[in-house]
Design a protein around this motif. Sequence first.
Motif, PDB file in Angstrom:
ATOM      1  N   LEU A 108      19.748 -43.182  30.034  1.00  0.00           N
ATOM      2  CA  LEU A 108      19.672 -42.906  31.469  1.00  0.00           C
ATOM      3  C   LEU A 108      21.041 -42.492  32.012  1.00  0.00           C
ATOM      4  N   HIS A 109      22.088 -43.119  31.516  1.00  0.00           N
ATOM      5  CA  HIS A 109      23.443 -42.748  31.942  1.00  0.00           C
ATOM      6  C   HIS A 109      23.764 -41.326  31.492  1.00  0.00           C
ATOM      7  N   ALA A 110      23.446 -41.012  30.248  1.00  0.00           N
ATOM      8  CA  ALA A 110      23.751 -39.682  29.720  1.00  0.00           C
ATOM      9  C   ALA A 110      22.944 -38.605  30.457  1.00  0.00           C
ATOM     10  N   PRO A 163      35.639 -49.043  33.461  1.00  0.00           N
ATOM     11  CA  PRO A 163      35.463 -47.675  33.975  1.00  0.00           C
ATOM     12  C   PRO A 163      34.433 -46.880  33.173  1.00  0.00           C
ATOM     13  N   CYS A 164      33.650 -46.059  33.887  1.00  0.00           N
ATOM     14  CA  CYS A 164      32.691 -45.162  33.235  1.00  0.00           C
ATOM     15  C   CYS A 164      33.468 -44.136  32.423  1.00  0.00           C
ATOM     16  N   PRO A 165      33.125 -43.952  31.144  1.00  0.00           N
ATOM     17  CA  PRO A 165      33.870 -42.978  30.330  1.00  0.00           C
ATOM     18  C   PRO A 165      33.664 -41.535  30.797  1.00  0.00           C
ATOM     19  N   ALA A 166      32.605 -41.283  31.596  1.00  0.00           N
ATOM     20  CA  ALA A 166      32.352 -39.917  32.053  1.00  0.00           C
ATOM     21  C   ALA A 166      33.107 -39.598  33.333  1.00  0.00           C
ATOM     22  N   CYS A 167      33.173 -40.556  34.289  1.00  0.00           N
ATOM     23  CA  CYS A 167      33.730 -40.230  35.610  1.00  0.00           C
ATOM     24  C   CYS A 167      34.791 -41.214  36.095  1.00  0.00           C
ATOM     25  N   GLY A 168      34.940 -42.346  35.442  1.00  0.00           N
ATOM     26  CA  GLY A 168      35.972 -43.302  35.839  1.00  0.00           C
ATOM     27  C   GLY A 168      35.538 -44.326  36.870  1.00  0.00           C
ATOM     28  N   TYR A 179      24.819 -49.560  34.811  1.00  0.00           N
ATOM     29  CA  TYR A 179      24.714 -48.149  35.193  1.00  0.00           C
ATOM     30  C   TYR A 179      25.991 -47.747  35.893  1.00  0.00           C
ATOM     31  N   CYS A 180      26.183 -46.439  36.043  1.00  0.00           N
ATOM     32  CA  CYS A 180      27.334 -45.924  36.774  1.00  0.00           C
ATOM     33  C   CYS A 180      26.837 -45.338  38.091  1.00  0.00           C
ATOM     34  N   PRO A 181      27.278 -45.872  39.240  1.00  0.00           N
ATOM     35  CA  PRO A 181      26.803 -45.347  40.524  1.00  0.00           C
ATOM     36  C   PRO A 181      27.100 -43.848  40.695  1.00  0.00           C
ATOM     37  N   THR A 182      28.306 -43.411  40.384  1.00  0.00           N
ATOM     38  CA  THR A 182      28.647 -41.997  40.586  1.00  0.00           C
ATOM     39  C   THR A 182      27.784 -41.085  39.712  1.00  0.00           C
ATOM     40  N   CYS A 183      27.608 -41.450  38.452  1.00  0.00           N
ATOM     41  CA  CYS A 183      26.837 -40.601  37.532  1.00  0.00           C
ATOM     42  C   CYS A 183      25.334 -40.657  37.818  1.00  0.00           C
ATOM     43  N   GLN A 184      24.824 -41.811  38.279  1.00  0.00           N
ATOM     44  CA  GLN A 184      23.375 -42.007  38.234  1.00  0.00           C
ATOM     45  C   GLN A 184      22.669 -42.197  39.569  1.00  0.00           C
TER      46      GLN A 184
HETATM   47 ZN   LIG Z   1      30.111 -42.292  35.698  1.00  0.00          ZN
END
Ligand SMILES: [Zn+2]
Length: 286
Positions: free
Chosen positions: A183-185, A245-250, A265-270
């Motif tokens: 889901l994160h990806a 930190p999220c490895p995709a967006c920090g 989950y990552c709020p910014t990504c998801q």
């Molecule tokens: Zn993220």
Amino acid sequence: MPELPEVEALSAFLREGCVGQVIERVEVAALSALKTYEPPVESLKGCTITDVGRMGKYLTIGTGEAWLVIHLARGGWVHWRDKVPPARARPGRGPLALRVGLSSGAGFDVTEQGTEKRLALWVVKDPIEVEGIARLGPDPLDPGFDVLELAALLSGRGANIKTVLTDQSVIAGVGNAYSDEALHAAKLSPYKAAGKLSAQEVAALHASLLRVLHDAVERSVGLEASGLKSEKKGGLAVHGRAGLPCPACGDTIREVSFSTKSMQYCPTCQTGGRLLADRRMSRLLK
Ligand SMILES: [Zn+2]
């Protein structure tokens, strides 16, 4: 909990050491884990192992006569023994659930940590006799598992995508960790209704799910059973990483807790930056 990639790797690892070997000892120490009595577990003695495989999160060990099926549940694991201890495995309080000794002198122990005691063992003529296996949905590593099949599986379902992805009767083998990762990806909120995903979102989820699983299998297969757990942890982007930190967006990875498990989950990504309601917290605040 071992999921598809770990069980796939365990089965590949066991296949190496087991196929062609005669079962000389099979001792059940956790009597409540054994779900069948006919054929008796002792009937496996003297049988040659012809196949070790995986169905969903189930390990299947085949002889010409019967199959030993193992579901590791949350706290279960397989430990390879180059030399099986001579002591007979006896029912007790320890983690040992099953000990199998082979003609080579090697063998394996199946253990369960924790108090949940959900590890399960079956001896059956055909793995399909195990109810959980009969109910399994398609395997995402099956070459026929394409975007159209995933779209058909999700269509019309009102439950959230996180719940649907981990439902073994919808898709086999995906659990809490790899559903978080997929889901994160795919940049999807775990709370989105499965049946409301757009065609684009289904395609992104399909690609992410396969990539996450294939990557994990690739990293895991070839490792010894003892190295699999740390390998799994090291390969995860969000699952089990709340506060990091999220490895995709920090952005900081967040978590929603339930009574016995949690998802990350990552709020910014998801979720477009929104924090998801933590149901445990909201219940406390009511
Ligand atoms: Zn993220």
